[in-house]
Design a protein around this motif. Sequence first.
Motif, PDB file in Angstrom:
ATOM      1  N   ASN A  20      43.243  60.487  53.685  1.00 60.90           N
ATOM      2  CA  ASN A  20      41.906  60.645  54.064  1.00 60.90           C
ATOM      3  C   ASN A  20      41.075  59.598  53.311  1.00 60.90           C
ATOM      4  N   PRO A  21      40.327  59.007  54.175  1.00 64.08           N
ATOM      5  CA  PRO A  21      39.780  57.721  53.651  1.00 64.08           C
ATOM      6  C   PRO A  21      38.977  58.121  52.466  1.00 64.08           C
ATOM      7  N   ALA A  22      38.096  59.085  52.580  1.00 67.07           N
ATOM      8  CA  ALA A  22      37.154  59.730  51.588  1.00 67.07           C
ATOM      9  C   ALA A  22      37.910  60.110  50.219  1.00 67.07           C
ATOM     10  N   GLU A  23      38.798  60.631  50.515  1.00 63.61           N
ATOM     11  CA  GLU A  23      39.885  60.951  49.198  1.00 63.61           C
ATOM     12  C   GLU A  23      40.317  59.614  48.378  1.00 63.61           C
ATOM     13  N   LEU A  24      40.636  58.853  49.289  1.00 62.94           N
ATOM     14  CA  LEU A  24      41.000  57.407  48.843  1.00 62.94           C
ATOM     15  C   LEU A  24      39.965  56.778  48.060  1.00 62.94           C
ATOM     16  N   PHE A  25      38.754  56.648  48.662  1.00 60.57           N
ATOM     17  CA  PHE A  25      37.580  56.078  47.879  1.00 60.57           C
ATOM     18  C   PHE A  25      37.430  56.655  46.609  1.00 60.57           C
ATOM     19  N   GLU A  26      37.749  58.203  46.717  1.00 58.00           N
ATOM     20  CA  GLU A  26      37.364  58.911  45.075  1.00 58.00           C
ATOM     21  C   GLU A  26      38.336  58.326  44.157  1.00 58.00           C
ATOM     22  N   LEU A  27      39.636  58.028  44.706  1.00 56.50           N
ATOM     23  CA  LEU A  27      40.814  57.470  43.757  1.00 56.50           C
ATOM     24  C   LEU A  27      40.571  56.044  43.362  1.00 56.50           C
ATOM     25  N   MET A  28      40.136  55.308  44.080  1.00 57.54           N
ATOM     26  CA  MET A  28      40.170  53.690  43.815  1.00 57.54           C
ATOM     27  C   MET A  28      38.694  53.210  43.822  1.00 57.54           C
ATOM     28  N   GLN A  29      38.443  52.788  42.594  1.00 53.98           N
ATOM     29  CA  GLN A  29      36.897  52.194  42.307  1.00 53.98           C
ATOM     30  C   GLN A  29      37.275  50.718  42.255  1.00 53.98           C
ATOM     31  N   PHE A  30      36.611  49.937  42.983  1.00 57.00           N
ATOM     32  CA  PHE A  30      36.647  48.641  43.078  1.00 57.00           C
ATOM     33  C   PHE A  30      35.541  48.009  42.031  1.00 57.00           C
ATOM     34  N   LYS A  31      36.301  47.225  41.227  1.00 61.74           N
ATOM     35  CA  LYS A  31      35.202  46.397  40.130  1.00 61.74           C
ATOM     36  C   LYS A  31      34.734  45.110  40.713  1.00 61.74           C
ATOM     37  N   MET A  32      33.348  45.083  40.567  1.00 65.01           N
ATOM     38  CA  MET A  32      32.686  43.840  41.049  1.00 65.01           C
ATOM     39  C   MET A  32      33.521  42.679  40.222  1.00 65.01           C
ATOM     40  N   PRO A  33      33.574  41.419  40.834  1.00 61.85           N
ATOM     41  CA  PRO A  33      34.092  40.190  39.991  1.00 61.85           C
ATOM     42  C   PRO A  33      32.839  39.785  38.976  1.00 61.85           C
ATOM     43  N   GLU A  34      33.194  39.516  37.785  1.00 61.09           N
ATOM     44  CA  GLU A  34      32.326  38.822  36.835  1.00 61.09           C
ATOM     45  C   GLU A  34      32.240  37.344  37.142  1.00 61.09           C
ATOM     46  N   LEU A  35      30.858  37.113  37.680  1.00 65.38           N
ATOM     47  CA  LEU A  35      30.770  35.579  37.979  1.00 65.38           C
ATOM     48  C   LEU A  35      30.547  34.726  36.894  1.00 65.38           C
ATOM     49  N   ASN A  36      30.054  35.013  35.760  1.00 67.00           N
ATOM     50  CA  ASN A  36      30.047  34.368  34.585  1.00 67.00           C
ATOM     51  C   ASN A  36      31.275  34.004  33.956  1.00 67.00           C
ATOM     52  N   GLY A  37      31.807  32.549  33.933  1.00 65.62           N
ATOM     53  CA  GLY A  37      33.115  32.275  33.356  1.00 65.62           C
ATOM     54  C   GLY A  37      33.116  32.805  32.192  1.00 65.62           C
ATOM     55  N   LYS A  38      32.148  32.453  31.009  1.00 60.65           N
ATOM     56  CA  LYS A  38      32.266  32.688  29.933  1.00 60.65           C
ATOM     57  C   LYS A  38      32.483  34.055  29.421  1.00 60.65           C
ATOM     58  N   LYS A  39      31.407  34.836  29.916  1.00 63.16           N
ATOM     59  CA  LYS A  39      31.707  36.074  29.683  1.00 63.16           C
ATOM     60  C   LYS A  39      32.979  36.801  30.147  1.00 63.16           C
ATOM     61  N   ARG A  40      33.303  36.428  31.344  1.00 62.79           N
ATOM     62  CA  ARG A  40      34.718  36.749  32.050  1.00 62.79           C
ATOM     63  C   ARG A  40      35.840  36.570  31.100  1.00 62.79           C
ATOM     64  N   ARG A  41      35.952  35.327  30.400  1.00 62.52           N
ATOM     65  CA  ARG A  41      37.066  35.047  29.614  1.00 62.52           C
ATOM     66  C   ARG A  41      36.944  35.730  28.095  1.00 62.52           C
ATOM     67  N   LEU A  42      35.709  35.912  27.681  1.00 59.47           N
ATOM     68  CA  LEU A  42      35.544  36.654  26.230  1.00 59.47           C
ATOM     69  C   LEU A  42      35.833  38.087  26.564  1.00 59.47           C
ATOM     70  N   ASP A  43      35.225  38.571  27.473  1.00 53.96           N
ATOM     71  CA  ASP A  43      35.746  40.234  27.942  1.00 53.96           C
ATOM     72  C   ASP A  43      37.285  40.258  28.082  1.00 53.96           C
ATOM     73  N   ALA A  44      38.039  39.407  28.406  1.00 54.66           N
ATOM     74  CA  ALA A  44      39.385  39.236  28.750  1.00 54.66           C
ATOM     75  C   ALA A  44      39.973  39.253  27.464  1.00 54.66           C
ATOM     76  N   ALA A  45      39.414  38.839  26.374  1.00 47.43           N
ATOM     77  CA  ALA A  45      40.136  38.747  25.141  1.00 47.43           C
ATOM     78  C   ALA A  45      39.768  40.098  24.459  1.00 47.43           C
TER      79      ALA A  45
END
Length: 418
Positions: free
Chosen positions: A8-33
């Motif tokens: 059921n597509p509606a149920e799938l969207f409830e289970l899977m939340q897509f994360k927006m990519p972080e475009l700021n490279g510095k913030k991305r690498r620091l958040d990953a640490a």
Amino acid sequence: MVRRQLPNPAELFELMQFKMPELNGKKRRLDAALTINDLRAVAKRRTPKAAFDYTDGAAEGEFSLDRARRAFEDIEFHPGILTPAPDLDTSTTILGGPSALPFGIAPTGFTRLMQTEGEIAGASAAGAAGIPFTLSTLGTTSIEDVKAANPDGRNWFQLYVMRDRDISYGLARRAADAGFDTLMFTVDTPVAGARLRDKRNGFSIPPQLTLGTVLNAIPRPWWWYDFLTTPKLEFASLSTTGGTVGELLDAAMDPTISYEDLAVIRDLWPGKIVIKGVQTVEDAAKLVDLGVDGIVLSNHGGRQLDRAPIPFRLLPKVVREVGADATIMVDTGIMNGADIVASIALGAKFTLIGRAYLYGLMAGGREGVDRTISILRTEIERTMRLLGVSTLAELTPQHVTQLTRLVPVDQGATVAVS
């Protein structure tokens, strides 16, 4: 039997939340640490080898540093149960003033060589976090500029006694005039330790370009861009900067420093005075008898005498001897907030971080230092909650057992020879 059905597509969207990519490279690498070791890995990728190894390395075989880090690994915590700690207080009073966390930033030399924001990043991040910042005699930012970067926070000054005593005394007076509240007199550097990584890399001040350094810099153009397009390196005390770090230290430092120098400095400094580099119980007791305000158990991050005592292992003995009469602090090897919690539990009033701060600086400038502090804060809070304590004062030696891989030999025992 499991009943099957079409998704059921509606149920799938409830289970899977897509994360927006972080475009700021510095913030991305620091958040990953997520750990200080993660920041170290980022720092190593982004910093030329000579500058990174100057930070990361220690003296000779680097046994002192390795042992200090193992000592923190070799602890066993003893948590309390059914003692909830929903409201934590990580603040403390140290040397007559507040700190929001039980650690401050240690003095580090040549800091802008590691990342161009240098001490300004460290001082401003410390001020924002409500913890002390310590400026080194060999810092690359002036006393006055550090004060401007951290105008309302606590600034400490680390002092070497140099061959030209007037330089040292003048720096102490400038720090006092700028409102620095604590002087940290370092006593473990009569001569420079043998930092072999620096020798092998040909590391010098200013950096000398060789084929190797150029090849190593190719994948790190941002470091060279920062280095070449920002103000010239200026040192707090050295008028000449040609040569290896060891050569500069040996030329500047006086191997004849003594308790007489301590007496002079005590007379000219109006605030708190702390002795950094204490490595025996006997020296700690003598210093307390002379009226110093605090002691930092330290082997200089393993960068001076290799195979020196491990500060964390020495801590309980010094606390038992003089802990009621002076503020006992500890550094060397701290890479996790749990290391700090263990130190406080065993009687330290405060701790200092050096490399952990510099890994963050190299990984992302001011934001990287903020990330270092955030990681350690999170680890301290989590460890305290898991131990079942709400305040630093509730931590006791009963919360920690020091395990050991290194057992001292009984030198008084006789050995039978067959």
